[in-house]
Design a protein around this motif. Structure first.
Motif, PDB file in Angstrom:
ATOM      1  N   CYS B  98       0.853  -1.192   0.000  1.00  0.00           N
ATOM      2  CA  CYS B  98       0.000   0.000   0.000  1.00  0.00           C
ATOM      3  C   CYS B  98       0.887   1.240   0.000  1.00  0.00           C
ATOM      4  O   CYS B  98       1.723   1.418   0.890  1.00  0.00           O
ATOM      5  N   ALA B 100      -0.020   4.190   0.574  1.00  0.00           N
ATOM      6  CA  ALA B 100      -0.438   5.164   1.592  1.00  0.00           C
ATOM      7  C   ALA B 100       0.121   4.816   2.974  1.00  0.00           C
ATOM      8  O   ALA B 100       0.747   5.642   3.619  1.00  0.00           O
ATOM      9  N   CYS B 101      -0.107   3.579   3.420  1.00  0.00           N
ATOM     10  CA  CYS B 101       0.304   3.222   4.781  1.00  0.00           C
ATOM     11  C   CYS B 101       1.526   2.318   4.815  1.00  0.00           C
ATOM     12  O   CYS B 101       2.070   2.039   5.882  1.00  0.00           O
ATOM     13  N   CYS B 134      -4.656   0.070  -0.051  1.00  0.00           N
ATOM     14  CA  CYS B 134      -5.424  -0.978   0.628  1.00  0.00           C
ATOM     15  C   CYS B 134      -6.820  -0.487   0.996  1.00  0.00           C
ATOM     16  O   CYS B 134      -7.114   0.711   0.919  1.00  0.00           O
ATOM     17  N   CYS B 137      -7.063   2.293   3.723  1.00  0.00           N
ATOM     18  CA  CYS B 137      -6.619   3.618   3.271  1.00  0.00           C
ATOM     19  C   CYS B 137      -7.594   4.241   2.270  1.00  0.00           C
ATOM     20  O   CYS B 137      -7.710   5.457   2.196  1.00  0.00           O
TER      21      CYS B 137
END
Ligand SMILES: [Mn+2]
Ligand SMILES: [Mn+2]
Ligand SMILES: [Zn+2]
Ligand SMILES: [Zn+2]
Lengths: 140, 140
Positions: B98, B100-101, B134, B137
């Motif tokens: 992912c 983002a995270c 994901c 997110c």
DNA sequence: TATATTTTGCAACACAGTTGCATGTAAATA
DNA sequence: TATTTACATGCAACTGTGTTGCAAAATATA
């Protein structure tokens, strides 16, 4: 020195210097992807390590080269096709690495297969690296 | 401490030490793959850097963990399924990261798609890493 | 508990990659 | 072509990551 070297540098608003000419020429006269160490040996001797790093970085930013992820976590570089430009790579292809000779190739002729992700997930980009043995090494 | 920790270590003929317990437990209580730095921070403080490296190395050799190749060339580790053993990994799955995270997951439920290689080439192994976002997110 | 075997921590090292800065070179301008 | 300006280079110093040798500590086994 390949005649395209000068043109590619100018087209990307890069001043023409000895190191850039030499390094770019390496990629134009080799089909295979090159690791930093390859470049330092082949073009190097004459250029500082830092210059090689900065040159490769510049070429990647400009869309002249792209990096190839490898399982052994060493970075390799290969020429981009013409449709990459500053900050926008369009390298929709996957890569092949020969475990015998280390040759790394961009397989531009095949389509990236569609790959599933879990429900609700978003897939942006699929990186594929095929490890195997190239034709030349199989004949040996 | 997860009850499986002790069993897994003994099954692999590893002596049960504080660092191995702690690090293995991290993987059993986290679904996501962990980078060396994660482990050094979460389990570390208490263990020497070298011990963390050696523990991860041992776990990979024993088939307890496998490494995940990433585009940014940082190594991540994830639990193997039960059918991996010393020197013989059978991790026939691909991975999702992912953007983002940073969560890194093994996608064991999907089949690795077949991938073409040039005529006369032999493909041994296909590494696939999907980059995306994901579910958690996406909802943010 | 005593002994043999492993594992750990420390120090030292190797290597890849980055940064700041003074100098050199290429490009733009006159 | 000569001058100016902007950029690229080399050097030194530094950071981060991973490795190795070795003595001390912890673990497994009897
Ligand atoms: Mn490529
Ligand atoms: Mn996995
Ligand atoms: Zn080959
Ligand atoms: Zn996420």
């Amino acid at each position: 020195m390949d005649t395209r070297v000068h043109d590619i540098l100018r087209r990307n608003q890069l001043s023409v210097t000895a190191s850039r000419e030499k390094i770019l020429n390496l990629f134009l006269t080799n089909t295979r992807a090159l690791a930093h160490a390859d470049i330092e040996h082949k073009a190097g001797e004459r250029f500082d390590r830092v210059t090689v790093y900065r040159t490769l970085q510049t070429f990647v930013e400009k869309g002249i080269l792209h990096t190839i992820p490898t399982a052994d976590n060493s970075v390799r570089y290969a020429l981009c096709k013409n449709d990459c430009f500053e900050g926008h790579h369009h390298d929709n292809h996957y890569h092949f690495i020969c475990s015998a000779c280390g040759k790394t190739e961009c397989l531009e002729e095949f389509v990236i297969p569609s790959v599933k992700v879990p429900k609700e997930y978003l897939a942006n980009n699929v990186e594929i690296v095929v490890n195997g043995v190239c034709a030349a090494c199989r004949k040996k």
